[in-house]
Enzyme design. Structure first.
Site: not given
Ligand code: LCS
Length: 394
Positions: A59, A112, A184, A209
């Protein structure tokens, strides 16, 4: 590697952060362990006191995860990086590291959904105030800053409205007011945009992503510009247990090597798909930073190395027509997420941004009819033929 500073982006993707393995392994081994044995009690004490860089407990740190952190810090031009279990774990860690009761944050309205959701629910409960607005309007950003504002949190391009904020100007405003500038960078990846070069203090990604890129892992990472910022963020991640797992780190290390060729190819497809959609008689509007019709086309050209692979659009028939399209695509998968090798289509108002109030969605430009299209690396003619047959059903 000794000469990392001289290497280009593609070479850094392959060699950045790699240290010579004692057994000659060409890839970073997976240290699938929860804990690490100390040579003796004194060595254990030195590790805990920070006087030795030996590993303690996964961790807190792990060699496989550390290799990924080093790699992404190099790509984003930061001092260091902190890997997290997900993109949302990165968001939570950043909030927790910098905000306290009575503080205020200014952020992008079309951020998001859950990044805003946890701020307006959990962090509000702890007395953190927030203002969400269109951060491409610099005067609005200036006006929103209060004496207790601590953080300017920008997402650009935004998910899903594809709005672009001027990072250099936003970071300068943040610094004039003593705020930490957080970006972000998920939608661009470091291949297309490097916010630290434009003034950001903290950058983060959902590595779920583009960085991992294969739709098989959920992961996040935070990159700190300075050692001081790094030392502020790292203990928050460790303390809240937002850490990545070593196997997850290995998967991302594998995925990131092809970041440039994947994004370049998906972007090539996206440029053509956006053009196709914009010309289609059933399409009302298309928002893609590579189209001259995008309101911040010039800014995108200036601060990004390319328009990326995300497109939003609305059909003339609104939500009803959008549903017919989404229910009839065959190659594109009707699924949330983005940035993978496969083409995905989704409906933000009822999916990724459904937890936002209708009023906030409308203010942020997320109309009921908005369709989000994440372009993959398949053959362009197949992506277009798929859209064509589905649009023909409307
Ligand atoms: N920031 C952005 C711009 C994102 O698109 C997402 C997830 C996150 C943060 C959060 O990341 P995660 O915890 O899912 O790794 N975006 C998503 C979307 O547009 N569709 O499904 C998840």
């Amino acid at each position: 590697m000794e000469h990392e500073k001289e290497l280009g982006f593609n070479s850094l993707l392959i060699h950045g952060g790699m240290s010579a393995d004692p057994l000659g392994s060409a890839t970073v081994p997976i240290y699938q362990t929860s804990t690490f044995a100390f040579a003796n009690v004194d060595e254990g004490a030195r590790c805990f006191a920070g006087e030795s860089d030996g590993y303690i407990y996964t961790r807190i740190g792990n060699p496989t995860i550390a290799a990924l952190e080093k790699q992404i810090a190099i790509l984003e031009k930061g001092f260091g990086a902190i890997a997290t279990s997900s993109g949302m774990a990165a968001v939570s860690t950043i909030y927790m590291a910098f905000l306290k009761s009575g503080d205020h944050i200014v952020s992008t309205d079309a951020v998001y959904g859950p990044a805003r959701g946890i701020m307006e629910s959990y962090f509000r409960k702890f007395g953190v105030e927030s203002t969400y607005l269109n951060t491409s309007d610099l005067d609005a950003v200036r006006r929103a800053i209060r004496p207790n504002t601590r953080m300017l949190y920008i997402e650009t391009p935004t998910n899903p409205t594809m709005e672009i904020s001027d990072l250099e100007a936003c970071c300068a405003i943040a610094h004039e007011h003593g705020l930490v500038a957080v970006v972000d960078n998920t939608f661009s990846s470091p291949y297309l945009q490097r916010p630290i070069e434009l003034g950001a203090d903290v950058v983060f990604h959902s590595m779920t992503k583009f960085i991992n890129g294969h739709a098989d892992i959920v992961a996040g990472i935070i990159i700190a510009k300075t050692e001081e910022l790094y030392l502020t963020i790292r203990p928050a991640m460790v303390g809240m247990g937002c850490n990545m797992d070593p196997h997850q780190a290995y998967m991302v290390l594998r995925g990131v090597k092809t970041l440039a060729i994947r994004v370049a190819r998906a972007q090539e497809n996206a440029i053509q798909v956006a053009d196709y959609l914009e010309r289609h008689p059933k399409v009302a509007w298309v928002k893609y930073p590579g189209l001259k019709s995008h309101p911040q086309y010039a800014l995108a050209q200036k601060q990004m190395d390319g328009p990326g692979a995300m497109i939003s659009f609305e059909l003339k028939g609104g939500l009803g027509a959008g549903k017919v399209l989404m229910d009839n695509v065959r190659l594109a998968m009707l699924a949330v997420s983005l940035g993978g090798i496969e083409t995905l289509i989704q409906h933000p108002a009822s999916m990724t941004h459904s937890k936002m109030s209708r009023e906030n969605r409308e203010k942020a430009g997320i109309s009921d009819g908005l369709v989000r299209f994440a372009v993959g690396i398949e053959d362009l003619q197949d992506i277009i033929a798929d859209l064509d047959q589905a649009l023909a059903r409307i």
